[in-house]
Structures are given as structure tokens and as C-alpha cells.
Design a protein around this motif. Structure first.
Motif, short mmCIF file in Angstrom:
data_model
loop_
_atom_site.label_atom_id
_atom_site.label_comp_id
_atom_site.label_asym_id
_atom_site.label_seq_id
_atom_site.Cartn_x
_atom_site.Cartn_y
_atom_site.Cartn_z
N GLU A 27 0.82 -1.21 0.00
CA GLU A 27 0.00 0.00 0.00
C GLU A 27 0.86 1.26 0.00
O GLU A 27 0.50 2.26 -0.64
CB GLU A 27 -0.95 0.00 1.21
CG GLU A 27 -1.97 -1.11 1.19
CD GLU A 27 -2.85 -1.14 -0.05
OE1 GLU A 27 -3.01 -0.08 -0.70
OE2 GLU A 27 -3.36 -2.22 -0.39
N THR A 83 2.20 1.82 -3.45
CA THR A 83 1.12 2.40 -4.26
C THR A 83 0.98 3.90 -3.98
O THR A 83 0.82 4.71 -4.91
CB THR A 83 -0.22 1.70 -3.96
OG1 THR A 83 -0.11 0.31 -4.29
CG2 THR A 83 -1.37 2.31 -4.75
N THR A 84 1.07 4.28 -2.72
CA THR A 84 0.99 5.69 -2.35
C THR A 84 2.12 6.50 -2.98
O THR A 84 1.91 7.59 -3.52
CB THR A 84 1.03 5.85 -0.82
OG1 THR A 84 -0.05 5.11 -0.24
CG2 THR A 84 0.91 7.31 -0.41
N GLY A 88 1.55 6.88 -6.63
CA GLY A 88 0.49 7.87 -6.82
C GLY A 88 1.00 9.28 -6.62
O GLY A 88 0.61 10.21 -7.35
N GLU A 109 2.87 10.36 -9.70
CA GLU A 109 1.91 10.75 -10.74
C GLU A 109 1.34 12.14 -10.44
O GLU A 109 1.18 12.97 -11.35
CB GLU A 109 0.77 9.74 -10.81
CG GLU A 109 1.16 8.37 -11.33
CD GLU A 109 1.50 8.38 -12.82
OE1 GLU A 109 0.99 9.27 -13.54
OE2 GLU A 109 2.28 7.52 -13.25
N THR A 111 -8.67 7.72 -10.46
CA THR A 111 -7.61 6.72 -10.34
C THR A 111 -6.46 7.25 -9.49
O THR A 111 -5.81 6.51 -8.75
CB THR A 111 -7.08 6.31 -11.72
OG1 THR A 111 -6.72 7.49 -12.46
CG2 THR A 111 -8.12 5.52 -12.49
N LEU A 112 -6.21 8.56 -9.60
CA LEU A 112 -5.16 9.17 -8.80
C LEU A 112 -5.58 9.29 -7.34
O LEU A 112 -4.78 9.08 -6.42
CB LEU A 112 -4.80 10.55 -9.37
CG LEU A 112 -3.44 11.13 -8.97
CD1 LEU A 112 -2.31 10.15 -9.29
CD2 LEU A 112 -3.20 12.45 -9.69
N ALA A 154 -5.03 5.82 -5.79
CA ALA A 154 -3.64 5.46 -5.53
C ALA A 154 -3.01 6.33 -4.46
O ALA A 154 -2.30 5.83 -3.58
CB ALA A 154 -2.83 5.57 -6.83
N LYS A 155 -3.27 7.62 -4.52
CA LYS A 155 -2.56 8.56 -3.65
C LYS A 155 -3.16 8.70 -2.26
O LYS A 155 -2.45 8.95 -1.29
CB LYS A 155 -2.50 9.93 -4.33
CG LYS A 155 -1.70 10.98 -3.58
CD LYS A 155 -1.59 12.25 -4.40
CE LYS A 155 -0.81 13.32 -3.63
NZ LYS A 155 -1.60 13.91 -2.55
N ARG A 159 -6.30 4.39 -0.84
CA ARG A 159 -5.74 3.10 -0.43
C ARG A 159 -5.08 3.20 0.96
O ARG A 159 -5.35 2.38 1.82
CB ARG A 159 -4.72 2.60 -1.46
CG ARG A 159 -5.25 2.24 -2.81
CD ARG A 159 -6.09 1.00 -2.86
NE ARG A 159 -5.52 -0.18 -2.26
CZ ARG A 159 -6.10 -1.37 -2.27
NH1 ARG A 159 -7.26 -1.54 -2.87
NH2 ARG A 159 -5.53 -2.40 -1.70
N TYR A 160 -4.25 4.22 1.15
CA TYR A 160 -3.53 4.23 2.44
C TYR A 160 -4.30 4.94 3.54
O TYR A 160 -4.02 4.73 4.72
CB TYR A 160 -2.12 4.79 2.26
CG TYR A 160 -1.86 6.19 2.77
CD1 TYR A 160 -1.33 6.40 4.04
CD2 TYR A 160 -2.11 7.31 1.98
CE1 TYR A 160 -1.07 7.68 4.49
CE2 TYR A 160 -1.85 8.58 2.43
CZ TYR A 160 -1.33 8.76 3.70
OH TYR A 160 -1.08 10.04 4.15
N GLU A 177 -11.90 1.50 -0.36
CA GLU A 177 -11.65 2.28 -1.58
C GLU A 177 -12.72 3.34 -1.78
O GLU A 177 -12.41 4.51 -2.07
CB GLU A 177 -11.60 1.36 -2.79
CG GLU A 177 -10.37 0.47 -2.85
CD GLU A 177 -10.32 -0.39 -4.09
OE1 GLU A 177 -9.26 -1.00 -4.34
OE2 GLU A 177 -11.34 -0.47 -4.82
#
Length: 281
Positions: A162, A165-166, A169, A172, A185-186, A189-190, A193-194, A222
Motif C-alpha cells: 500500500e 502504491t501511495t 500515486g 503521478e 484513479t489518482l 492510488a494517492k 488506499r492508504y 476504496e
């Protein structure tokens, strides 16, 4: 079920202070050791401790009563969050965070006081080092959890995945155009999730649940995380643009909550959805 987040925050704050004060005795390197620990403690305690509170919230859905391991994990996650915020402020060139000067700006002032040649560069460098300290210290706390080795491996995998992924993100986000920064989607991810998925899954795994049993928890995390970020943007003055998306994800969350078989979980997640929509602590 009333969300006990203020109670959780008080417990987490006290635990962060105790853990860092114990660590302060172990590190005698130079002029910055005690200052760094105290600066990190002050910064970490200024937050709302949402992510740590969600660890304890999730744990209590499956086990009653106090858990030292859940509290330690919550404190570790708040230290990780603090580290990410310190780095985020450098990347975004923000001056303020949590009502005070951002950490890199605090250190820039220290650099001026010490007559360092380039105090701004020193400020950013020192802040990055402090974020490293927070990361390493947090993972030390996680490593000392007194739990089954298999569960500990699952939790390490979860945190690692996770947080990677952060970070991706965030990369990005740094490169993104203003329009791209608002893509869902950003957000996922950013932030989502965390902020929600990681603590909800971590608390459940700590309570003895298996990863395969937590598909609905993950999806709920999510959806709630996206709502949370959309509300941030709405509160920042973009209300009309995000009302429709907030309503859409709110309906998705309600369907997922309704599909839960456990009454306690339904009530708890209904309250969590209301919190995400209101952002009142």
C-alpha cells in the motif's frame, strides 16, 4: 454505534509520545537527535489520527476490548502518515501544515539561526531526514508486535504494497496537470488506499481475519477513501463539480454496507460513511 475517534486519538497521541520518549534515550548522535524526536512528536500529535483510529475501529469490529498491539500499529501508521506529509510539503512547496510552519520551513529557520550557507536547502534536507526517521521508527514498532509470525508477514506485505502504491500515486500527482490531479484513479492510488484500505485491512488482520475474507472491507475502504478525498476538494471550493461524484460513491458505499451480514459492522460502517460525508471529527 458512535465512532470513538476522539478517544482513539487521545490513546494514540499518548502512545506516540511514550514510544518516542523511550527512543530519545537510545540516540545520542549530535545536536539534532533530541530536537528531531521532539519535533516529530509535536508534528505527529497535531493531526486528527484518522488512519490510526481506523486501525482500532477495524480491530474492534472483530474483537472486544483494548489491544496494545492495535494501539502500537495505530501509532506506527500515524508516524508513517507524518513522514508522508513532511515529504508532500516539500514537493508541493507548502509553507504551512497543521496550523504551523511546515517542517522543512521550520528547519530552514534553524539553518538561518545556525548561519548555514543555504538554509532553505538545509531545511528540505533535514526534513527529509526526519521523515526517514519516522518511517524507520514506525517499521521498528511494527516489527516488535507480539503476534503470530504468519500474521506479521501478512501485515508487512500489506504495508509494503500500500505504501508503494501511495508513493507511485504521489509521483503521478507531482507530474500531473491540474485536471489530471482530480482523476479518480489518482485519488485511489494517492489517498484512498492508504487512508482507508490500509488501516481497515490492518486492523482486521491483526484481529485474526484472513486476507481472503476481507474483499468487501477492501472495496468499502476504496469507496470511502474516494469520498473522503472528494469532500476535501468540495470543501476547497469545488462543490458543484464534485456533488455528483460524491452522491454516486455514497450510493455505492450504502450498497456495500447493506450487503454486510454482520449487524455491528453495518452500523459501524454506516457511521463511518456519515463521517466521510460530513468530515466532522
Amino acid at each position: 454505534m458512535k465512532l470513538p475517534f476522539p478517544e482513539f486519538k487521545s490513546q494514540i497521541d499518548r502512545r506516540i509520545s511514550k514510544l518516542l520518549k523511550e527512543a530519545e534515550k537510545s540516540f545520542v548522535v549530535g545536536v539534532f537527535d533530541r530536537d528531531s524526536i521532539r519535533r516529530l512528536e509535536s508534528f505527529a500529535r497535531r493531526g486528527k489520527s484518522l488512519r490510526g483510529s481506523l486501525v482500532m475501529f477495524s480491530y474492534r469490529l472483530f474483537k472486544n476490548g483494548f489491544s496494545q498491539e492495535a494501539l502500537d500499529m495505530a501509532a506506527a501508521l500515524e508516524l508513517i502518515h507524518s513522514a508522508l506529509l513532511i515529504q508532500d510539503d516539500i514537493m508541493d512547496e507548502d509553507e504551512m501544515r497543521r496550523g504551523v510552519k511546515a517542517v522543512h520551513r521550520q528547519y530552514a529557520w534553524v539553518g538561518k539561526k545556525l548561519k548555514i550557507k543555504n538554509p532553505d536547502h538545509f531545511g528540505e534536507s533535514a526534513a527529509i531526514c526526519l521523515s526517514d526517521i519516522a518511517f524507520f521508527f514506525a517499521f521498528g514498532v511494527l516489527g516488535r508486535l507480539k503476534i503470530d509470525l504468519g500474521a506479521k508477514r501478512e501485515l508487512w506485505k500489506l504495508f509494503s504494497r500500500e505504501l508503494i502504491t501511495t508513493a507511485l500515486g504521489q509521483m503521478e500527482d507531482v507530474a500531473a496537470s491540474p485536471a489530471r490531479k482530480k482523476e479518480l484513479t489518482l485519488y485511489l492510488a494517492k489517498t484512498a488506499r492508504y487512508t482507508f484500505v490500509l488501516p481497515l485491512l490492518a486492523g482486521a488482520l491483526l484481529a485474526g481475519k484472513r486476507r481472503a475474507e476481507l474483499k468487501k472491507f477492501e472495496k468499502l475502504g476504496e469507496v470511502l477513501g474516494i469520498i473522503f478525498q472528494l469532500k476535501d476538494d468540495e470543501l476547497d471550493g469545488e462543490q458543484k463539480r464534485f456533488n455528483k461524484e460524491i452522491s454516486r460513491f455514497g450510493r455505492m458505499a450504502k450498497k456495500l454496507i447493506f450487503s454486510l451480514s454482520d449487524k455491528k459492522q453495518k452500523e459501524a460502517f454506516s457511521d463511518l460513511l456519515a463521517y466521510s460525508l460530513s468530515r466532522e471529527f
